[in-house]
Design an enzyme around this catalytic site. Structure first.
Site, short mmCIF file in Angstrom:
data_model
loop_
_atom_site.label_atom_id
_atom_site.label_comp_id
_atom_site.label_asym_id
_atom_site.label_seq_id
_atom_site.Cartn_x
_atom_site.Cartn_y
_atom_site.Cartn_z
N GLU B 255 1.06 -1.04 0.57
CA GLU B 255 0.25 0.10 -0.28
C GLU B 255 0.97 0.74 -0.31
OE1 GLU B 255 -3.38 -0.13 2.45
OE2 GLU B 255 -3.10 1.44 3.45
N ARG B 286 -8.29 -0.36 3.69
CA ARG B 286 -7.96 -1.84 2.51
C ARG B 286 -9.20 -2.68 2.35
NH1 ARG B 286 -2.98 -4.02 5.09
NH2 ARG B 286 -1.21 -2.75 4.38
#
Lengths: 236, 597
Positions: B255, B286
Site C-alpha cells: 500500500e 483496505r
C-alpha cells in the site's frame, strides 16, 4: 505460456533409504500458471511427494529455496522455468553437507554469520528518541542490509569451499561491513580485530562468484574491498 | 514410542516478529527459553512486510496517538477492543524507537529522523487528510525489522530450535497449558517441551485461500493446535483482502505504493477511488478499496483481455523516487508481472492477506476464554501475540502498518507478562499428564499407516477453492450456507490423508499433511463464523445485509456488535461483548458512527 512438459535431472538422497546419492530423471507437465522454477517443483512434488526442498515466501525475500540450478546458484522462486535449458539440473548448494535431496546443513554458514557479531553495538545510553542519521549516512547501508541469508554467495565461493570453518565467506563479510558502515555503530576497532587473521577476511581473492550469483543484486566483493581498505587505513 | 522431554521456563512457538520480540524480553530477563521455529528465524513471513510500521512520531506531519486510535477503531468498524487499541497506539513510539536503537535501518528525513509515509486509513485530525505515520525502511520494512530483531536475539543469546515443527498443545485436566509437543525435521523425532509458560507467535493462515499473498508456511499452526486443545478462535470470519496483489501471481505490492502517490485506474484510465472514497481516495481503508476494485471488475470496467484486474499506476512518479522508496516493488513487478512500473502500470487484484481473528487474548498477551460467566478468563500458562492472536486491535478490518505494530507491542507485552508472572512466582512447572504426547503420536502414526487415503495436495486445493468461492471479498447468503456443507466435506477428507514419503529425515510430505490439519481448522472456523454473522462489517460484507438507513453499510450494531468465538468441538459458536471502553481516562470512548472515507 500454455501447458508444456519440462524435464528435470535432480540430485536425490534420502539417508533413511539410499546408500548413496543419485541423479533422478523426471518430467512434469506444467500448467499455464507455472512460471517460476519453484512453481514447477511444487507441481513436481504433487507427483512425487518424496522430493524434498525448502521454500517459503516464493517471492525472493525469505531466502529458503536457494539451490544449484544448471550449475549456478540461485533462488528457485526468482528463476523463470522457461529460461532454463533442459533437462533442468538441480543440485543442493555446493560445499555444505547434504541432509536430504536439495536440503543442505547450513550450520557452518550461520556460524560464520554469527561470528561477525551481526548486531549494532552502541554503548551510549539510548536517547529517548531515535538516534539521528543523515540520509547520506543511511544511504551507505543500501546494498548491504538487504541480504536474505540464502547462502547462494558463500556456497559459490571456492575460498569458502576450502575453508568453511576459517573464512567468514561473502555473506558474513557483507554483514560485517553493514555494521562497519553504520554511523550508529561504535565497535569498529573490535570488528576489524575480529577479521584480522590470514583466513577470516583475507581468503577472499576477488573471484567474484558471489556477485555473479546474488539473487538480490548485492556486491559482497565490494564490501570486502572496503573492509580491507579500513584495515589498511587503520594500520597507517 | 519413547518421547524425549525437555524442560524450560518458557517455550515460544514461532520466530517471526512477535516471537522474536517476546523472546528478547525473556532472554534479557534471564529466563530459560526455547524458541521453536519451523523455518530459520529470518525466513518467517514478517520478512515479507513492505510498507512500514505505524507510530505517531510526527516526524514530518503533526500527529498524536489520539488520531491513531481513532483511525484504528474506525478501521476496525468498531469491532476492535478499545482498551487494547489504546494500549497499542500509546506504545507505538516506544517500540519503534527501540527497534531503531537495535539497529534497524529506517529511511531518514532530511533532518535525520525516521522517515514516515502516508498509508491507507491513517489520517490527521480524525479523518480529515492523510497523515505520514508509517515508519519505513524503503519497501522492505519487514525484512529490516525481522533481521534487526533476530540480530538482537543473537546478542541476547536466545536459544532457538530451528526447523522444529510444533504439533500439539499440552493441557492438564484443569485446562492449564504445560507446553507443546514438537517434531524435529532432521530426525523425525517427537519431543515434549515442558514449560511454565507457552507463548504462541505462529502467524496467520492465509494459505486457506487459493489466492494469497502469504508464504507457504502460513498454515495457522498455532490456531490448529489451540482449536484441537479446546481453545476457541475469535472473529475468524474477518479476513483482509489486500487491494494490490499481483494479478495471477498473488505476490504483494505494498500500500506504500499508493502512500507514495500511486493511483488505481480502471479500463478507461479513470481514478475510480474518487467515486468510492472522495476524501482519502486511493488511501481509504483496505476493505473499502478491495470492494471498490471488485465492483469495478464486476461491472465490466476491469483491465486486460479478460477484464479481470485493475491497474496500479506510478508512471507519474519520478524514477528516482521509485528507485529510492520502492525498489523492492520494482523488482517484484518485473519478476512477477513482467512490467517495469517506471514505464507501465502494474496489474493488480484483491488477494487474501491477513487474518484479523485468532486466539483470543487481552492486551497483556494472555490467552483468555469464557469461564463461569466471565468471557475473558486467562488460561494459566498460555500467551499469544501477533497475527495468530486476536487482542482484538484490528476488529473487522486492519489498517496497513498496524500489523507490524501489533506484533511489536503485543510480542513485547506477552514477554513482559510472562517475566512478571515468572518473577512473582505465579508460574510453576506443573506435572505432565501421562498422555501428554499421545495425540501427536497418534497423528503421526495415522499418517504412517494410512491406506487408500486422500491426497494432501488435492484436499488442500479443494479447501482453498472452497474458501475462495464461498468466503471471498463479497459474501452471499446462499454461497455461505453451501460453503459450510462443502468445507465440512473437505474436513472429512482431511482425516484420511495419505503420504508416499515414509522417511524419518526431512519429510516435507508429512509436514504438509500436518499443516493441512491446522489449515482445515481455520477454514472451518472461518466459514462457520462467516455464515452465522448476519450483518456486514469491515471485511465481512454480505448480500443480505445491504446499506440501509437503519443499518448504515449493512452494519447491525443492535444484534452484532460482538466478537464471535468458534469452538472446534461440535463447531459451536459463542459470542462475547466488544470492549468499547478505553484502558485509561486519557481518552473518551470512540463513539459508534458510520464509516466513510
Amino acid at each position: 505460456m500454455s501447458k508444456r512438459t519440462v524435464h528435470f535431472k535432480i540430485y536425490r538422497y534420502d539417508p533413511d533409504k539410499d546408500e548413496k546419492p543419485y541423479m533422478q530423471d523426471i518430467s512434469v507437465e506444467l500448467e499455464a500458471s507455472d512460471k517460476k522454477l519453484l512453481d514447477a517443483m511444487v507441481r513436481l512434488k504433487t507427483k512425487d511427494d518424496t522430493l524434498s526442498f525448502r521454500r517459503s515466501c516464493r517471492e525472493g525475500v525469505c531466502g529458503s529455496d536457494a539451490m544449484n540450478i544448471n550449475g549456478k546458484n540461485g533462488l528457485a522462486c526468482l528463476t523463470d522455468v522457461d529460461s532454463l535449458q533442459q533437462p533442468i539440473t538441480l543440485r543442493p548448494l555446493p560445499g555444505l553437507p547434504v541432509i536430504r535431496d536439495l536440503i543442505v546443513d547450513m550450520t557452518q554458514f550461520f556460524k560464520q554469520y554469527h561470528s561477525i557479531k551481526p548486531y549494532l553495538v552502541n554503548n551510549d545510553p539510548p536517547p529517548e528518541r531515535e538516534r539521528l542519521q543523515s540520509p547520506d549516512d543511511r544511504e551507505e547501508l543500501n546494498g548491504l542490509y538487504e541480504c536474505i541469508l540464502c547462502a547462494c554467495c558463500s556456497t559459490s565461493c571456492p575460498s569458502f569451499w576450502w575453508n568453511p570453518d576459517k573464512f567468514v565467506g561473502p555473506a558474513g563479510l557483507l554483514a560485517a561491513y553493514r555494521f562497519l558502515a553504520d554511523t550508529r555503530d561504535q565497535d569498529t576497532n573490535a570488528r576489524l580485530d575480529n577479521l584480522e587473521d590470514p583466513y577470516r577476511l583475507f581468503r577472499c581473492h576477488s573471484i567474484m562468484n558471489c556477485v555473479d550469483v546474488c539473487p538480490k543484486g548485492l556486491n559482497p566483493t565490494r564490501a570486502i574491498g572496503k573492509i580491507k581498505d579500513m584495515m589498511v587505513r587503520r594500520a597507517v | 514410542m519413547n518421547v524425549a522431554k525437555r524442560t524450560f521456563d518458557a517455550v515460544i512457538v514461532g520466530a517471526g516478529g512477535a516471537g522474536l520480540r517476546a523472546a528478547l524480553q525473556l532472554s534479557e530477563a534471564g529466563l530459560k527459553t526455547a524458541v521453536l521455529t519451523k523455518v530459520f528465524p529470518t525466513r518467517s513471513h514478517t520478512v515479507a512486510a513492505q510498507g512500514g510500521v505505524a507510530a505517531s512520531l510526527g516526524n514530518t506531519t503533526e500527529d498524536n496517538w489520539h488520531w491513531h486510535m481513532y483511525d484504528t477503531v474506525k478501521g476496525s468498524d468498531w469491532l476492535g477492543d478499545q482498551d487494547a487499541i489504546e494500549f497499542m497506539v500509546k506504545k507505538a513510539n516506544e517500540v519503534v524507537i527501540e527497534l531503531e536503537h537495535y539497529g534497524m535501518p529506517f529511511d531518514r528525513t532530511d533532518n535525520g529522523k525516521i522517515y514516515q509515509r502516508p498509508f491507507g486509513g491513517h489520517s490527521m485530525n480524525y479523518g480529515q487528510a492523510p497523515v505520514m505515520r508509517s515508519c519505513a525502511a524503503a519497501d522492505r520494512t519487514g525484512h529490516a525489522m525481522l533481521h534487526a530483531l533476530y540480530q538482537r536475539n543473537v546478542r541476547a543469546n536466545t536459544q532457538f530450535f530451528v526447523e522444529w515443527n510444533a504439533l500439539d498443545l499440552i493441557r492438564n485436566s484443569e485446562g492449564d497449558v504445560l507446553g507443546v509437543t514438537a517434531i524435529e525435521m532432521e530426525t523425525g523425532e517427537v519431543s515434549i517441551f515442558h514449560a511454565k509458560a507457552t507463548i504462541f507467535a505462529t502467524g496467520g493462515a492465509g494459505r486457506i485461500f487459493y489466492s494469497s499473498t502469504n508464504a507457504f508456511i502460513n498454515t495457522g499452526d498455532g490456531l490448529g493446535m489451540a482449536a484441537r486443545a479446546g481453545i476457541p478462535l475469535e472473529d475468524m470470519e474477518f479476513w483482509q483482502f489486500h487491494p494490490t496483489g499481483v494479478a495471477g501471481a498473488g505476490v504483494l505490492i505494498t500500500e506504500g505504493v499508493r502512500g507514495e502517490g500511486g493511483i488505481l485506474r480502471n479500463d478507461s484510465g479513470e481514478r475510480f477511488m474518487e467515486r468510492y472514497a472522495p476524501n482519502l481516495k486511493d488511501l481509504a481503508s483496505r476493505d473499502v478499496v478491495s470492494r471498490s476494485m471488485v465492483t469495478e471488475i464486476n461491472e465490466g470496467r476491469g483491465c486486460g483481455p479478460d477484464k479481470d484486474h485493475v491497474l496500479l499506476d506510478i508512471t507519474h512518479l519520478s524514477p528516482e523516487t521509485i528507485m529510492k522508496r520502492l525498489p523492492g516493488i520494482r523488482e517484484i513487478s518485473i519478476q512477477f508481472a513482467g512490467v517495469d512500473p517506471i514505464k507501465a502500470p502494474i496489474p493488480v487484484v484483491p488477494t487474501c492477506h491477513y487474518q484479523m481473528g485468532g486466539i483470543p487474548t487481552n492486551y497483556k498477551g494472555q490467552v483468555v476464554v469464557p469461564k463461569d460467566g466471565n468471557p475473558n478468563v486467562p488460561v494459566q500458562g498460555f500467551y499469544a501475540a501477533g497475527e495468530c492472536a486476536c487482542a482484538s486491535v484490528h476488529g473487522a478490518n486492519r489498517l496497513g502498518t498496524n500489523s507490524l505494530l501489533d506484533l511489536l507491542v503485543f510480542g513485547k507485552s506477552a514477554g513482559e507478562t510472562v517475566v512478571e508472572d515468572f518473577q512473582s512466582g505465579n508460574l510453576t512447572l506443573k506435572p505432565l499428564p501421562d498422555d501428554a504426547a499421545d495425540m501427536s503420536l497418534a497423528r503421526i502414526a495415522r499418517l504412517e499407516n494410512q491406506k487408500n487415503g486422500t491426497d494432501v495436495h488435492e484436499v488442500r486445493l479443494a479447501m482453498q477453492r472452497t474458501m475462495q468461492k464461498h468466503a471471498g471479498v463479497f459474501r452471499f447468503n446462499e454461497l455461505l450456507t453451501e460453503g459450510v456443507t462443502r468445507i465440512l466435506e473437505v474436513a472429512e477428507q482431511s482425516l484420511h490423508t495419505e503420504i508416499g514419503d515414509k522417511s524419518k529425515v526431512w519429510n516435507t510430505a508429512r509436514t504438509e499433511a500436518l499443516e493441512l490439519d491446522n489449515l482445515i481448522e481455520v477454514a472451518k472456523a472461518t466459514m462457520i463464523s462467516a455464515e452465522a454473522r448476519k450483518e456486514s462489517r469491515g471485511a465481512h460484507v454480505r448480500d443480505d445485509a445491504p446499506d440501509t438507513a437503519e443499518n448504515p453499510n449493512g452494519r447491525d450494531d443492535k444484534n452484532w456488535l460482538k466478537h464471535t468465538l468458534w469452538y472446534r468441538d461440535g463447531n459451536r459458536l459463542d459470542y462475547k461483548p466488544v470492549n468499547l471502553k478505553p484502558l485509561s481516562d486519557d481518552v473518551e470512548p470512540i463513539a459508534l458512527a458510520k464509516r466513510t472515507y
